[in-house]
Design an enzyme around this catalytic site. Structure first.
Site, PDB file in Angstrom:
ATOM      1  N   GLY A 159      -4.001   9.794   0.012  1.00  9.79           N
ATOM      2  CA  GLY A 159      -2.543  10.060   0.396  1.00  9.79           C
ATOM      3  C   GLY A 159      -1.386   9.351   0.043  1.00  9.79           C
ATOM      4  O   GLY A 159      -0.335   9.645   0.362  1.00  9.79           O
ATOM      5  N   LYS A 160      -1.751   8.105  -0.552  1.00 10.68           N
ATOM      6  CA  LYS A 160      -0.858   7.071  -1.191  1.00 10.68           C
ATOM      7  C   LYS A 160       0.031   7.988  -2.148  1.00 10.68           C
ATOM      8  O   LYS A 160      -0.529   8.615  -2.778  1.00 10.68           O
ATOM      9  CB  LYS A 160      -1.405   5.887  -1.275  1.00 10.68           C
ATOM     10  N   ASN A 161       1.221   7.218  -2.403  1.00 11.68           N
ATOM     11  CA  ASN A 161       2.035   7.844  -3.538  1.00 11.68           C
ATOM     12  C   ASN A 161       1.373   7.674  -4.832  1.00 11.68           C
ATOM     13  O   ASN A 161       1.438   8.828  -5.556  1.00 11.68           O
ATOM     14  CB  ASN A 161       3.297   6.793  -3.559  1.00 11.68           C
TER      15      ASN A 161
ATOM     16  N   TYR B 261      -5.397   5.028  -1.507  1.00  9.15           N
ATOM     17  CA  TYR B 261      -6.256   5.765  -0.609  1.00  9.15           C
ATOM     18  C   TYR B 261      -5.567   7.403  -1.226  1.00  9.15           C
ATOM     19  O   TYR B 261      -4.289   7.213  -1.682  1.00  9.15           O
ATOM     20  CB  TYR B 261      -5.869   5.622   0.742  1.00  9.15           C
TER      21      TYR B 261
ATOM     22  N   ALA C 208       0.749  -1.250  -0.016  1.00 13.59           N
ATOM     23  CA  ALA C 208       0.015   0.034  -0.105  1.00 13.59           C
ATOM     24  C   ALA C 208       0.725   1.195   0.110  1.00 13.59           C
ATOM     25  O   ALA C 208       0.338   2.366  -0.455  1.00 13.59           O
ATOM     26  CB  ALA C 208      -0.987  -0.127   1.241  1.00 13.59           C
TER      27      ALA C 208
END
Length: 373
Positions: free
Chosen positions: A185-187, A183, A159
């Protein structure tokens, strides 16, 4: 300066027209569930991750849960997980009724310690879930070797590590099934919840496709008991627009982290990230450690610098897992990381001047209390 812990402006502002055009395309298509956008993103992400199959699902937790279901892991089985991880890794094991077996991380990398795996394996062990925490690849050669020796499944929790590698091979391509999250905020982030499972096993990929869609691969024919966890067409279109930019954003994260490492070097009482040999790091977060974590966080807040703690309470100390009886001291490495870790801002668009300002404030904090170290 006012520097938030996370800002999407550096990513989203330059590609606003691309993303809005992708959303309009879905609106105009009049096909909103498991359509062309999902298929196209699945193909694109599989190519990016250098795997044969990508199956879009509702979120990262569902990706882990469905992977365990696809492998028919359940009550009576044991699954090895890191003691230091976001609680979703543990929740997936709970969902299928299997037994959680935590293994401590290495204190320097925060990732699962391969040398501790053998001692955790019993006749009931079925799988290992390594988590590529904070964006650094786990030491997959050693983990896969142990798994192969004991005939265990491996499910990577990828994730936080889109694009990271171990010995040149991408995370999310080692395991039998591999879960990731998109999500926001993920990279690589969507504009809401989204996730995927990656695999090189066509049979398992087909089973995931059925499990995500009520146990069906043909409308109104349900061969297994499934779930409703389908990657949304809108989110797939957004992810398709963002995926071509991921490598450039990763390079920015790595540059920002290099600036931090240079500017924060040799501060007594402050531990900087360490990358293990053979592993690459895509810096989903940049984590420093200090016994004065709370005071440092408060000091930076007075200078309008946002920070977060990943994670303040390890899973075994959450009330949700109180029934397992693992009290204070049971997993000391995870507990130490929870007490001492602080994540500094690291997002595409953060400038060298902003990083220098943050580093200056960190140095000022430690210079103000030299007798504590």
């Amino acid at each position: 300066m006012n520097i938030p812990f996370l800002s999407f402006s550096g990513q989203h502002d330059p590609i606003r027209a691309e993303v809005l055009a992708a959303m309009a395309r879905v609106y105009d298509s009049k096909w909103y569930v498991l359509g062309q956008e999902v298929e196209q993103f699945e193909a694109a992400y599989a190519a990016f991750n250098e795997v044969g199959h990508c199956i879009g699902v509702g979120n990262g937790l569902d990706a882990l849960h469905l992977s365990l279901r696809a492998l028919e892991i359940g009550p009576g089985d044991e699954v090895i997980v890191p003691s230091n991880t976001y609680i979703a890794t543990w929740l997936a094991v709970s969902y299928v009724g299997a037994t959680i077996v935590p293994v401590e991380p290495r204190l320097d990398t925060y990732n699962l310690d391969p040398q501790l795996l053998e001692a955790a394996i019993t006749p009931r062990t079925r799988a290992i879930i390594p988590v590529h925490l904070y964006g650094q690849a786990c030491e997959m050669k050693a983990i896969m070797s142990v798994a192969h020796q004991h005939n265990l499944y491996v499910i990577e929790d990828n994730a936080q590590a889109h694009g990271a590698t171990y010995n040149g091979q991408l995370t999310g391509s080692f395991g039998h099934l591999n879960a990731t999250s998109f999500y926001p905020g993920k990279n690589l982030g969507a504009l809401g919840d989204a996730g995927a499972v990656t695999s090189n096993n066509p049979g398992l990929a087909q089973r995931i496709k059925a499990l995500r869609n009520y146990g069906s691969t043909e409308k109104y024919l349900n061969n297994i008991i499934g779930y409703n966890s389908r990657l949304d067409e809108l989110q797939a279109a957004v992810l398709s627009a963002k995926l071509p930019h991921l490598s450039a954003w990763t390079a920015q994260r790595q540059q920002i982290s290099a600036w931090y490492t240079e500017m924060l070097a040799d501060i007594p009482g402050l531990t900087l990230p360490h990358t293990a040999p053979g592993c690459s790091h895509v810096f989903h977060v940049y984590v420093v450690r200090t016994m004065q974590r709370d005071a440092l966080q408060q000091f930076l807040a007075t200078s309008d610098i946002g920070t977060l703690v990943h994670y303040p309470v390890p899973p075994h100390q959450q009330l949700a897992y109180e029934h397992l009886g693992w009290g204070q001291g049971r997993f000391p490495v995870a507990e130490e990381l929870a007490r001492t870790s602080l994540s500094l801002p690291v997002w595409p668009g953060l400038t060298a001047d902003q990083v220098a300002f943050i580093a200056k404030q960190v140095r000022l904090f430690f210079e103000a209390q030299p007798n504590k170290y």
